[in-house]
Design a protein around this motif. Structure first.
Motif, PDB file in Angstrom:
ATOM      1  N   ILE A 110       0.820  -1.243   0.131  1.00 55.76           N
ATOM      2  CA  ILE A 110       0.030   0.125  -0.088  1.00 55.76           C
ATOM      3  C   ILE A 110       0.871   1.225   0.106  1.00 55.76           C
ATOM      4  O   ILE A 110       0.487   2.306  -0.644  1.00 55.76           O
ATOM      5  N   LEU A 111       1.955   1.198   0.805  1.00 53.34           N
ATOM      6  CA  LEU A 111       2.892   2.364   0.805  1.00 53.34           C
ATOM      7  C   LEU A 111       3.552   2.610  -0.630  1.00 53.34           C
ATOM      8  O   LEU A 111       3.513   3.808  -1.148  1.00 53.34           O
ATOM      9  N   VAL A 112       3.932   1.546  -1.273  1.00 57.87           N
ATOM     10  CA  VAL A 112       4.444   1.752  -2.636  1.00 57.87           C
ATOM     11  C   VAL A 112       3.545   2.296  -3.805  1.00 57.87           C
ATOM     12  O   VAL A 112       3.564   2.962  -4.321  1.00 57.87           O
ATOM     13  N   ALA A 113       2.129   1.754  -3.610  1.00 57.19           N
ATOM     14  CA  ALA A 113       1.316   2.172  -4.446  1.00 57.19           C
ATOM     15  C   ALA A 113       0.894   3.734  -3.961  1.00 57.19           C
ATOM     16  O   ALA A 113       0.478   4.511  -4.981  1.00 57.19           O
ATOM     17  N   THR A 114       0.694   4.029  -2.847  1.00 56.89           N
ATOM     18  CA  THR A 114       0.498   5.634  -2.410  1.00 56.89           C
ATOM     19  C   THR A 114       1.776   6.491  -2.953  1.00 56.89           C
ATOM     20  O   THR A 114       1.435   7.622  -3.336  1.00 56.89           O
ATOM     21  N   LEU A 115       3.068   5.846  -2.740  1.00 56.09           N
ATOM     22  CA  LEU A 115       4.110   6.744  -3.342  1.00 56.09           C
ATOM     23  C   LEU A 115       3.877   6.867  -4.817  1.00 56.09           C
ATOM     24  O   LEU A 115       4.222   8.065  -5.268  1.00 56.09           O
ATOM     25  N   PHE A 116       3.827   5.858  -5.719  1.00 52.52           N
ATOM     26  CA  PHE A 116       3.953   5.908  -6.995  1.00 52.52           C
ATOM     27  C   PHE A 116       2.602   6.201  -7.832  1.00 52.52           C
ATOM     28  O   PHE A 116       2.828   6.247  -8.914  1.00 52.52           O
ATOM     29  N   LEU A 117       1.492   5.759  -7.421  1.00 57.39           N
ATOM     30  CA  LEU A 117       0.354   5.905  -7.864  1.00 57.39           C
ATOM     31  C   LEU A 117      -0.739   6.431  -7.038  1.00 57.39           C
ATOM     32  O   LEU A 117      -1.787   5.844  -6.669  1.00 57.39           O
ATOM     33  N   PRO A 118      -0.678   7.717  -6.410  1.00 58.57           N
ATOM     34  CA  PRO A 118      -1.354   8.369  -5.367  1.00 58.57           C
ATOM     35  C   PRO A 118      -2.738   8.361  -5.729  1.00 58.57           C
ATOM     36  O   PRO A 118      -3.652   8.471  -5.212  1.00 58.57           O
ATOM     37  N   ALA A 119      -2.846   8.649  -7.035  1.00 60.12           N
ATOM     38  CA  ALA A 119      -4.301   8.743  -7.689  1.00 60.12           C
ATOM     39  C   ALA A 119      -5.044   7.488  -8.090  1.00 60.12           C
ATOM     40  O   ALA A 119      -6.151   7.703  -8.511  1.00 60.12           O
ATOM     41  N   ALA A 120      -4.200   6.321  -7.967  1.00 60.44           N
ATOM     42  CA  ALA A 120      -5.078   4.877  -8.284  1.00 60.44           C
ATOM     43  C   ALA A 120      -6.134   4.907  -7.476  1.00 60.44           C
ATOM     44  O   ALA A 120      -6.288   5.166  -6.276  1.00 60.44           O
ATOM     45  N   PRO A 121      -7.273   4.279  -8.162  1.00 60.23           N
ATOM     46  CA  PRO A 121      -8.343   3.852  -7.347  1.00 60.23           C
ATOM     47  C   PRO A 121      -8.061   2.862  -6.307  1.00 60.23           C
ATOM     48  O   PRO A 121      -7.124   2.029  -6.493  1.00 60.23           O
ATOM     49  N   ILE A 122      -9.073   2.502  -5.214  1.00 61.35           N
ATOM     50  CA  ILE A 122      -8.507   1.573  -4.236  1.00 61.35           C
ATOM     51  C   ILE A 122      -8.446   0.069  -4.453  1.00 61.35           C
ATOM     52  O   ILE A 122      -7.558  -0.798  -3.915  1.00 61.35           O
ATOM     53  N   VAL A 123      -9.173  -0.280  -5.756  1.00 64.43           N
ATOM     54  CA  VAL A 123      -9.085  -1.682  -6.195  1.00 64.43           C
ATOM     55  C   VAL A 123      -7.683  -2.057  -6.592  1.00 64.43           C
ATOM     56  O   VAL A 123      -6.919  -2.956  -6.459  1.00 64.43           O
ATOM     57  N   VAL A 124      -6.896  -0.915  -7.291  1.00 61.12           N
ATOM     58  CA  VAL A 124      -5.469  -0.984  -7.818  1.00 61.12           C
ATOM     59  C   VAL A 124      -4.697  -1.178  -6.653  1.00 61.12           C
ATOM     60  O   VAL A 124      -3.672  -2.023  -6.691  1.00 61.12           O
ATOM     61  N   LYS A 125      -4.701  -0.282  -5.736  1.00 63.85           N
ATOM     62  CA  LYS A 125      -3.988  -0.332  -4.366  1.00 63.85           C
ATOM     63  C   LYS A 125      -4.227  -1.816  -3.703  1.00 63.85           C
ATOM     64  O   LYS A 125      -3.243  -2.212  -3.082  1.00 63.85           O
ATOM     65  N   MET A 126      -5.483  -2.175  -3.741  1.00 63.13           N
ATOM     66  CA  MET A 126      -5.714  -3.414  -3.075  1.00 63.13           C
ATOM     67  C   MET A 126      -4.880  -4.693  -3.782  1.00 63.13           C
ATOM     68  O   MET A 126      -4.208  -5.473  -3.124  1.00 63.13           O
ATOM     69  N   LEU A 127      -4.837  -4.476  -5.180  1.00 61.14           N
ATOM     70  CA  LEU A 127      -4.092  -5.477  -5.955  1.00 61.14           C
ATOM     71  C   LEU A 127      -2.641  -5.595  -5.644  1.00 61.14           C
ATOM     72  O   LEU A 127      -2.109  -6.552  -5.609  1.00 61.14           O
ATOM     73  N   ILE A 128      -2.142  -4.353  -5.699  1.00 57.57           N
ATOM     74  CA  ILE A 128      -0.710  -4.396  -5.344  1.00 57.57           C
ATOM     75  C   ILE A 128      -0.471  -4.642  -3.952  1.00 57.57           C
ATOM     76  O   ILE A 128       0.862  -5.426  -3.789  1.00 57.57           O
ATOM     77  N   ALA A 129      -1.083  -4.418  -3.034  1.00 59.65           N
ATOM     78  CA  ALA A 129      -1.019  -4.812  -1.571  1.00 59.65           C
ATOM     79  C   ALA A 129      -1.018  -6.347  -1.583  1.00 59.65           C
ATOM     80  O   ALA A 129      -0.354  -6.848  -1.049  1.00 59.65           O
ATOM     81  N   ALA A 130      -1.912  -7.098  -2.322  1.00 58.04           N
ATOM     82  CA  ALA A 130      -2.045  -8.356  -2.392  1.00 58.04           C
ATOM     83  C   ALA A 130      -0.784  -9.145  -2.923  1.00 58.04           C
ATOM     84  O   ALA A 130      -0.390 -10.133  -2.720  1.00 58.04           O
TER      85      ALA A 130
END
Length: 337
Positions: A110-130
């Protein structure tokens, strides 16, 4: 001998039916806790207010209280079953996503998604976290295959150390990029901010929990080792990968939506095992009921212990869970002697 065999079968059937019938009172207790959860909080809502038809009361009830209660049940069921699946795969009673680095890896994702894809929808962040959770869990299982396991306590110790390393790296980068406060919201499970439109992703973990129940026997066999699994006609790699995906997705979704709830997947399966034994098929429904009831009870306690303020449910579960964890460790040590 035939008579004895028939009597044995009848006694087993009666025992199983008694355990199954006991599920109904347990389910009723969970429903009672859910009912209490609907009417506990800062906003004064009672059944009488709902019957009176007050529009404001109904809006608070449907937008906040109902989604929160559903989220508590879904998270409790899914995390408990995920912990059970992890224990079957690792053949150890003292592992679950928060003690093997899975949760910490999901948080790093989630931290990586927040840093590099801050505007990404929550589903994308969830997949990255998974994906990060899957990598962390796979790393843990890989480490287990390479070290001699002379004691059952070595497994959770390895997992806790691995999770600590991942968490320290995540905290370092969160500090460097001024995201420590955001990181803390993911590390502490809290349902106070859940409203309609923000909890629906948890229905995904409900479906994953059903898959875990259907495949529980396969995970039991896979935990016996690759050679044993292959001899029984199962694909070892596919079964382990399925368990890995299930645990990782459940952990990632829960962390993204509500934050980490530690020890839940460890405590509930162990308590169920003490009460009804190790029959996998019979244990899973009990684990689901116990998990939902445990999270509901902890959340209600967190809401009333410092009313009108709230203590996050992750804190309550951590305190209760750590105490039970130590008790289980001492019990296992005493039994070993």
């Amino acid at each position: 001998m035939a008579t004895l065999s028939l009597r044995s079968r009848r006694s087993v059937q009666q025992y199983g039916s008694t355990r199954t019938s006991a599920l109904w009172p347990a389910g009723g207790a969970v429903l009672l806790l859910a009912f209490v959860s609907l009417f506990v909080g800062v906003s004064d809502i009672s059944p009488a207010d709902l019957l009176a038809g007050d529009a404001g009361v109904w809006q608070t009830f449907l937008v906040s209280r109902v989604p929160r209660t559903l989220a508590l049940i879904l998270a409790g069921v899914a995390l408990s079953i995920a912990g059970f699946v992890m224990q079957l795969m690792a053949r150890n009673r003292f592992v679950e996503p928060s003690t093997v680095g899975t949760v910490e890896s999901a948080t790093a994702g989630i931290l990586v998604a927040t840093l590099f894809l801050p505007a990404a929808p929550i589903v994308v962040k969830m997949l990255i976290a998974a994906l990060f959770a899957m990598a962390g869990t796979a790393l843990f299982l890989s480490v287990l295959r390479r070290i001699p396991l002379r004691n059952t306590l070595i497994v959770p110790l390895v997992g806790i150390m691995l999770g600590g390393v991942i968490a320290s790296v995540t905290t370092f980068f969160a500090y460097r990029f001024d995201l420590l406060q955001t990181l803390n919201t993911w590390m502490i499970g809290d349902f106070s901010g859940l409203i309609r439109g923000r909890y629906e992703l948890l229905w995904i973990v409900a479906a994953l929990a059903v898959v875990g129940y259907v495949c529980a026997d396969r995970f039991t066999v896979a935990g016996m080792g690759e050679e044993f699994t292959t001899n029984l006609g199962l694909n070892y790699r596919s079964t382990m990968n399925l368990g890995l995906v299930l645990v990782s997705l459940i952990s990632a979704v829960v962390v993204v939506v509500v934050g980490a709830i530690p020890f839940l997947g460890l405590i509930v399966p162990n308590l169920v095992s003490l009460l009804i034994g190790d029959n996998v098929r019979r244990a899973v429904p009990w684990i689901a009921i116990f998990g939902a009831g445990f999270v509901l009870a902890c959340d209600i306690l967190g809401r009333v212990i410092r009313f009108p303020y709230e203590v996050p449910v992750g804190v309550i579960v951590s305190v209760v869970g750590s105490a039970l964890f130590i008790t289980l460790l001492l019990r296992r040590t005493a039994d070993a002697r």
